[in-house]
Motif scaffolding. Structure first.
Motif, PDB file in Angstrom:
ATOM      1  N   ASP A   6       0.745   3.039  -3.997  1.00  0.00           N
ATOM      2  CA  ASP A   6       1.451   1.903  -4.584  1.00  0.00           C
ATOM      3  C   ASP A   6       0.545   1.263  -5.636  1.00  0.00           C
ATOM      4  N   ASN A  28       5.602  -1.132  -9.813  1.00  0.00           N
ATOM      5  CA  ASN A  28       6.560  -2.205 -10.081  1.00  0.00           C
ATOM      6  C   ASN A  28       5.990  -3.018 -11.236  1.00  0.00           C
ATOM      7  N   ARG A 136       5.408  -8.572   3.226  1.00  0.00           N
ATOM      8  CA  ARG A 136       6.042  -9.841   2.817  1.00  0.00           C
ATOM      9  C   ARG A 136       6.921 -10.417   3.922  1.00  0.00           C
ATOM     10  N   ARG A 170      -0.233  -3.630   3.829  1.00  0.00           N
ATOM     11  CA  ARG A 170      -1.447  -4.414   3.547  1.00  0.00           C
ATOM     12  C   ARG A 170      -2.703  -3.867   4.219  1.00  0.00           C
TER      13      ARG A 170
HETATM   14  O1  G3P Z   1       5.472  -1.766  -2.660  1.00  0.00           O
HETATM   15  C1  G3P Z   1       5.703  -3.125  -2.898  1.00  0.00           C
HETATM   16  C2  G3P Z   1       4.401  -3.785  -3.102  1.00  0.00           C
HETATM   17  O2  G3P Z   1       3.848  -3.454  -4.336  1.00  0.00           O
HETATM   18  C3  G3P Z   1       4.399  -5.224  -2.846  1.00  0.00           C
HETATM   19  O3  G3P Z   1       3.214  -5.435  -2.184  1.00  0.00           O
HETATM   20  O4  G3P Z   1       1.375  -6.719  -1.275  1.00  0.00           O
HETATM   21  O5  G3P Z   1       2.664  -7.579  -3.275  1.00  0.00           O
HETATM   22  O6  G3P Z   1       3.691  -7.574  -1.015  1.00  0.00           O
HETATM   23  P1  G3P Z   1       2.708  -6.910  -1.926  1.00  0.00           P
END
Ligand code: G3P
Length: 219
Positions: A6, A28, A136, A170
């Motif tokens: 990621d 993203n 999250r 995480r």
């Molecule tokens: O895969 C989704 C991710 O990039 C979000 O991670 O740690 O920002 O909640 P985070």
């Protein structure tokens, strides 16, 4: 279980790939910005670089939030490389676009999934992957892993083909728990993948083995 990384960071993607365990990449807009990649053209070029590094699926997220915009942006992203998966947010127009992409054989990753209901509608629309955000959900004192379990149970009962891509991972424990809960894939930052390797008894044990070897084999 498959592993995606990621990140939009090319060095980290290469490092995970060189472990021989990398099955794909998710990105993203926040991860792009974190790697200093801004502007549509630069982002597009960056996707091409990522797709050259890995054979597996690479999720490229649309910015549009209306169905027409999502479709035209998604079709363009899908044309950049054969392993691009169009990442679409869990909104009404996103579901319409996922139905369209599904009818055209374009793979999709429905992102920002936080409930089993959202997972059901994305699967009905024909999403290839859904991304429930484990960390999250934990952040708001709910249970991210319980969400993965619930979705996995429903998908198994209903025989949905959509794959569960556990996101917002995480720590290494999240990866282990996602595997146990039935996620098909975990998409993880590099440090959480590396976290899987670590155990203090492994480190101490190796240190002792090497020290004992050196006793009988002085340099
Ligand atoms: O895969 C989704 C991710 O990039 C979000 O991670 O740690 O920002 O909640 P985070």
């Amino acid at each position: 279980m498959r592993f995606f990384i990621d990140t939009a960071d090319l060095d980290q993607i290469e490092e995970a790939r060189d472990l021989g365990i990398l099955d794909g990449v998710t990105t993203n807009p926040s991860l792009m910005a974190k790697s200093g990649i801004t502007g549509a053209k630069n982002i597009e070029e960056h996707y091409k670089k990522i797709c050259q590094l890995v054979d597996g699926d690479v999720s490229a997220e649309v910015i549009a939030t209306d169905v027409k915009g999502i479709i035209s942006e998604g079709e363009y992203l899908a044309s950049l490389a054969p392993n691009i998966v169009v990442k679409v947010p869990m909104i009404k127009d996103g579901i319409k676009a996922i139905s369209y992409f599904s009818s055209k054989g374009i793979k999709t990753n429905c992102t920002l999934v936080f409930s089993a209901g959202q997972a059901i509608i994305a699967a009905k629309a024909g999403a290839s992957y859904i991304s429930p955000f484990v960390g999250r959900v934990d952040d708001i004192n709910w249970d991210g892993i319980a969400l993965i379990e619930e979705i996995a149970e429903i998908y198994a009962i209903q025989m949905f083909e959509t794959e569960i891509l556990a996101a917002s991972i995480r720590n290494a424990r999240h990866i282990v728990q996602s595997a146990k809960a039935g996620a098909d894939i975990a998409t993880c930052p590099l440090h959480t993948i590396m976290g899987l390797l670590k155990h203090p008894l492994t480190e101490n044990g190796l240190e002792k083995f090497l020290a004992d070897y050196r006793k009988g084999n002085p340099a």
